[in-house]
Design a protein around this motif. Structure first.
Motif, PDB file in Angstrom:
ATOM      1  N   LEU A 289     -62.306  10.824 -22.428  1.00 28.59           N
ATOM      2  CA  LEU A 289     -62.288   9.464 -21.895  1.00 28.59           C
ATOM      3  C   LEU A 289     -62.779   8.427 -22.902  1.00 28.59           C
ATOM      4  N   GLY A 290     -63.647   8.846 -23.819  1.00 31.61           N
ATOM      5  CA  GLY A 290     -64.129   7.916 -24.833  1.00 31.61           C
ATOM      6  C   GLY A 290     -63.002   7.391 -25.701  1.00 31.61           C
ATOM      7  N   ILE A 291     -62.097   8.288 -26.108  1.00 32.95           N
ATOM      8  CA  ILE A 291     -60.951   7.863 -26.929  1.00 32.95           C
ATOM      9  C   ILE A 291     -59.970   7.046 -26.088  1.00 32.95           C
ATOM     10  N   ILE A 292     -59.812   7.430 -24.823  1.00 34.37           N
ATOM     11  CA  ILE A 292     -58.966   6.632 -23.921  1.00 34.37           C
ATOM     12  C   ILE A 292     -59.485   5.202 -23.850  1.00 34.37           C
ATOM     13  N   LEU A 293     -60.799   5.066 -23.752  1.00 29.24           N
ATOM     14  CA  LEU A 293     -61.399   3.731 -23.681  1.00 29.24           C
ATOM     15  C   LEU A 293     -61.147   2.960 -24.974  1.00 29.24           C
ATOM     16  N   LEU A 294     -61.192   3.652 -26.127  1.00 32.02           N
ATOM     17  CA  LEU A 294     -60.911   3.002 -27.405  1.00 32.02           C
ATOM     18  C   LEU A 294     -59.460   2.520 -27.466  1.00 32.02           C
ATOM     19  N   VAL A 295     -58.543   3.353 -26.993  1.00 31.51           N
ATOM     20  CA  VAL A 295     -57.128   2.953 -26.967  1.00 31.51           C
ATOM     21  C   VAL A 295     -56.938   1.759 -26.034  1.00 31.51           C
ATOM     22  N   ALA A 296     -57.644   1.777 -24.891  1.00 31.80           N
ATOM     23  CA  ALA A 296     -57.566   0.653 -23.955  1.00 31.80           C
ATOM     24  C   ALA A 296     -58.079  -0.631 -24.588  1.00 31.80           C
ATOM     25  N   PHE A 297     -58.965  -0.501 -25.567  1.00 29.49           N
ATOM     26  CA  PHE A 297     -59.480  -1.672 -26.280  1.00 29.49           C
ATOM     27  C   PHE A 297     -58.495  -2.154 -27.341  1.00 29.49           C
ATOM     28  N   LEU A 298     -57.803  -1.226 -28.023  1.00 31.26           N
ATOM     29  CA  LEU A 298     -56.913  -1.586 -29.125  1.00 31.26           C
ATOM     30  C   LEU A 298     -55.508  -1.991 -28.656  1.00 31.26           C
ATOM     31  N   ALA A 299     -55.004  -1.342 -27.602  1.00 32.16           N
ATOM     32  CA  ALA A 299     -53.629  -1.579 -27.162  1.00 32.16           C
ATOM     33  C   ALA A 299     -53.324  -3.038 -26.814  1.00 32.16           C
ATOM     34  N   PRO A 300     -54.270  -3.779 -26.224  1.00 30.69           N
ATOM     35  CA  PRO A 300     -53.954  -5.174 -25.890  1.00 30.69           C
ATOM     36  C   PRO A 300     -53.628  -6.045 -27.095  1.00 30.69           C
ATOM     37  N   ILE A 301     -54.083  -5.650 -28.266  1.00 31.62           N
ATOM     38  CA  ILE A 301     -53.750  -6.426 -29.467  1.00 31.62           C
ATOM     39  C   ILE A 301     -52.242  -6.478 -29.648  1.00 31.62           C
ATOM     40  N   PHE A 302     -51.590  -5.315 -29.483  1.00 26.87           N
ATOM     41  CA  PHE A 302     -50.133  -5.258 -29.630  1.00 26.87           C
ATOM     42  C   PHE A 302     -49.443  -5.921 -28.443  1.00 26.87           C
ATOM     43  N   SER A 303     -50.011  -5.724 -27.271  1.00 23.71           N
ATOM     44  CA  SER A 303     -49.415  -6.300 -26.065  1.00 23.71           C
ATOM     45  C   SER A 303     -49.371  -7.823 -26.135  1.00 23.71           C
ATOM     46  N   VAL A 304     -50.487  -8.427 -26.486  1.00 30.08           N
ATOM     47  CA  VAL A 304     -50.557  -9.887 -26.515  1.00 30.08           C
ATOM     48  C   VAL A 304     -49.746 -10.459 -27.670  1.00 30.08           C
ATOM     49  N   THR A 305     -49.607  -9.693 -28.750  1.00 32.15           N
ATOM     50  CA  THR A 305     -48.790 -10.138 -29.878  1.00 32.15           C
ATOM     51  C   THR A 305     -47.370 -10.437 -29.433  1.00 32.15           C
ATOM     52  N   ALA A 306     -46.868  -9.712 -28.432  1.00 31.77           N
ATOM     53  CA  ALA A 306     -45.532  -9.976 -27.896  1.00 31.77           C
ATOM     54  C   ALA A 306     -45.567 -10.914 -26.695  1.00 31.77           C
ATOM     55  N   ASP A 307     -46.552 -10.754 -25.832  1.00 31.95           N
ATOM     56  CA  ASP A 307     -46.584 -11.512 -24.576  1.00 31.95           C
ATOM     57  C   ASP A 307     -46.669 -13.020 -24.788  1.00 31.95           C
ATOM     58  N   ALA A 308     -47.619 -13.458 -25.599  1.00 33.99           N
ATOM     59  CA  ALA A 308     -47.845 -14.896 -25.768  1.00 33.99           C
ATOM     60  C   ALA A 308     -46.625 -15.608 -26.350  1.00 33.99           C
ATOM     61  N   PRO A 309     -46.019 -15.113 -27.442  1.00 33.34           N
ATOM     62  CA  PRO A 309     -44.826 -15.804 -27.962  1.00 33.34           C
ATOM     63  C   PRO A 309     -43.620 -15.689 -27.038  1.00 33.34           C
ATOM     64  N   ALA A 310     -43.505 -14.602 -26.259  1.00 32.01           N
ATOM     65  CA  ALA A 310     -42.373 -14.469 -25.336  1.00 32.01           C
ATOM     66  C   ALA A 310     -42.453 -15.528 -24.241  1.00 32.01           C
ATOM     67  N   LEU A 311     -43.637 -15.740 -23.714  1.00 30.17           N
ATOM     68  CA  LEU A 311     -43.808 -16.754 -22.676  1.00 30.17           C
ATOM     69  C   LEU A 311     -43.638 -18.155 -23.246  1.00 30.17           C
ATOM     70  N   ALA A 312     -44.096 -18.362 -24.481  1.00 28.45           N
ATOM     71  CA  ALA A 312     -43.910 -19.661 -25.129  1.00 28.45           C
ATOM     72  C   ALA A 312     -42.429 -19.938 -25.368  1.00 28.45           C
ATOM     73  N   LEU A 313     -41.693 -18.922 -25.818  1.00 31.61           N
ATOM     74  CA  LEU A 313     -40.255 -19.081 -26.025  1.00 31.61           C
ATOM     75  C   LEU A 313     -39.553 -19.360 -24.703  1.00 31.61           C
ATOM     76  N   GLY A 314     -39.973 -18.683 -23.640  1.00 35.10           N
ATOM     77  CA  GLY A 314     -39.406 -18.949 -22.326  1.00 35.10           C
ATOM     78  C   GLY A 314     -39.648 -20.369 -21.870  1.00 35.10           C
ATOM     79  N   THR A 315     -40.812 -20.915 -22.205  1.00 37.80           N
ATOM     80  CA  THR A 315     -41.122 -22.299 -21.851  1.00 37.80           C
ATOM     81  C   THR A 315     -40.224 -23.267 -22.610  1.00 37.80           C
ATOM     82  N   GLU A 316     -39.987 -22.985 -23.879  1.00 42.18           N
ATOM     83  CA  GLU A 316     -39.089 -23.833 -24.670  1.00 42.18           C
ATOM     84  C   GLU A 316     -37.680 -23.841 -24.069  1.00 42.18           C
ATOM     85  N   VAL A 317     -37.165 -22.652 -23.788  1.00 45.65           N
ATOM     86  CA  VAL A 317     -35.813 -22.545 -23.241  1.00 45.65           C
ATOM     87  C   VAL A 317     -35.757 -23.128 -21.835  1.00 45.65           C
TER      88      VAL A 317
END
Length: 394
Positions: A289-317
């Protein structure tokens, strides 16, 4: 979103342990939410572009409150699935409409900053929810989490009724950001679902949102079971892991939104998608579970890298085709993921074991990167029509 987040780690465990739900039934419970949301979301978006936002938010929050109480009386798998289905209808009147409200008051060039700030508030609520829900379930039982969902939804309803201004009042406020910049974006002609769907940028966003919806909702549905079966995790531990993932993502939303305003949004989307899909392949090999918790900490970096610009692009369109029209398609794509992710995962879990789910969605995610790249590369860059503010005309 705090109330919805409270239920997230509880519902699959409650359905399995108290109602005897199989993997397929757990999939149906979560898929019902996404199916109803996908059906109604485009229509709600189109109508709210014409009729306004606030009334839809009020109706949706009333529905959230009632469905929270409905989970308490659900004494069978069939009934809880029907209540979850109803919850999806109410959700379609809250998230995409509230996103469109923010998009309407966002100045050109600030899409990432404004929308990411809004998403931060959502993710803080949804992220804190699993920890609170897990603790409540361990301490007071699962029903306490359902009552909490109803209570927080009722509180949000009261705040919207009392404090949220009609959009027309915001636009006419001489101190608003839009009026200061003397730029009020408007679309050409009436909002059009058909025209929006033909836009390659919208297609790319839909592909991204669908693929991420499939994998995320598969994880929300079955990660609690994976953690309890593989590591004997308690509901509190499951809640902590989900909360870490969501809260780290919330913290990163605002800075990533500002980055999206300054760099190529499409490249950021593809980078985030690629790393996010790749990390799924590693989960079955994590030893504790310790490593799972570490992955849960690191994974959002990649998630937000796509989420924020996708929503911004949707707002533009959205300025071209209708703000809620486009963002409701964005939400419908997530709804498709809510349907397909749990159902398909339920089949794979029942027949091939729970680890197969991670490989499946990793492959789907990498395939989506290629398809999304094709559409986003073809997508046009728009020059928006800006109309003078009332103050400037005078």
């Amino acid at each position: 979103m705090l109330g919805i987040g409270i239920v997230a780690p509880i519902l699959p465990i409650y359905a399995e342990q108290s109602l005897g739900a199989s993997g397929i039934w757990i999939g149906l419970i979560f898929a019902g939410f996404g199916l109803s949301r996908s059906i109604i979301s485009p229509f709600v978006g189109r109508v709210s572009d014409v009729r306004g936002r606030k009334n839809f938010l009020i109706i949706g929050l009333i529905g959230y409150t009632l469905t929270g109480l409905g989970y308490v009386i659900a004494n069978s798998v069939v009934l809880i699935t029907l209540i979850r289905f109803a919850n999806g209808f109410t959700s379609a009147m809250v998230l995409p409409v509230s996103q469109a409200y923010i998009g309407d008051i966002t100045p050109k060039g600030r899409e990432g900053t404004y929308m990411s700030t809004f998403m931060t508030s959502l993710m803080v609520g949804f992220g804190a929810g699993p920890f609170i829900g897990g603790w409540m379930a361990d301490t007071y039982g699962a029903f306490s989490a359902f009552y909490a969902m109803a209570a927080f939804s009722a509180l949000a309803l009261a705040l919207v009724i009392i404090f949220l201004p009609q959009l027309e009042d915001v636009r006419s406020n001489p101190h608003s950001e839009l009026e200061k910049q003397k730029t009020v974006p408007r679309i050409r002609g009436k909002p059009s679902l058909r025209r929006a769907i033909k836009d390659d940028n919208v297609k790319g966003i839909i592909i991204y949102r669908t693929s991420i919806g499939l994998s995320r909702n598969a994880l929300v549905s079955f990660l609690p079971i994976f953690l309890t079966s593989s590591f004997a995790a308690s509901a509190t531990q499951v809640g902590i892991i989900l909360a870490v993932f969501l809260l780290v993502g919330a913290v990163l939303q605002s800075p990533m939104g500002m980055i999206a305003d300054r760099f190529d949004k499409k490249k950021l989307i593809l980078i985030g998608m690629s790393f996010g899909a790749s990390i799924l392949f590693t989960i079955p090999y994590i030893p504790n579970l310790g490593i799972i918790l570490l992955v849960a900490f690191l994974a959002p970096i990649f998630s937000v890298t796509a989420d924020a610009p996708a929503l911004a692009l949707g707002t533009e369109v959205g300025r071209r085709h209708g703000m809620a029209t486009v963002l409701s398609l964005y939400d419908t794509a997530m709804g498709i993921g809510m349907v397909g992710g749990p159902l398909i995962s339920g089949f794979f879990v029942d027949n091939f074991g729970i680890n197969s789910m991670f490989y499946l969605w990793g492959i789907v995610g990498l395939t989506a990167v290629l398809v999304c790249y094709i559409y986003l590369k073809r997508g046009k860059e728009y020059t928006y029509i800006l109309e003078q503010s009332t103050t400037e005309k005078e």
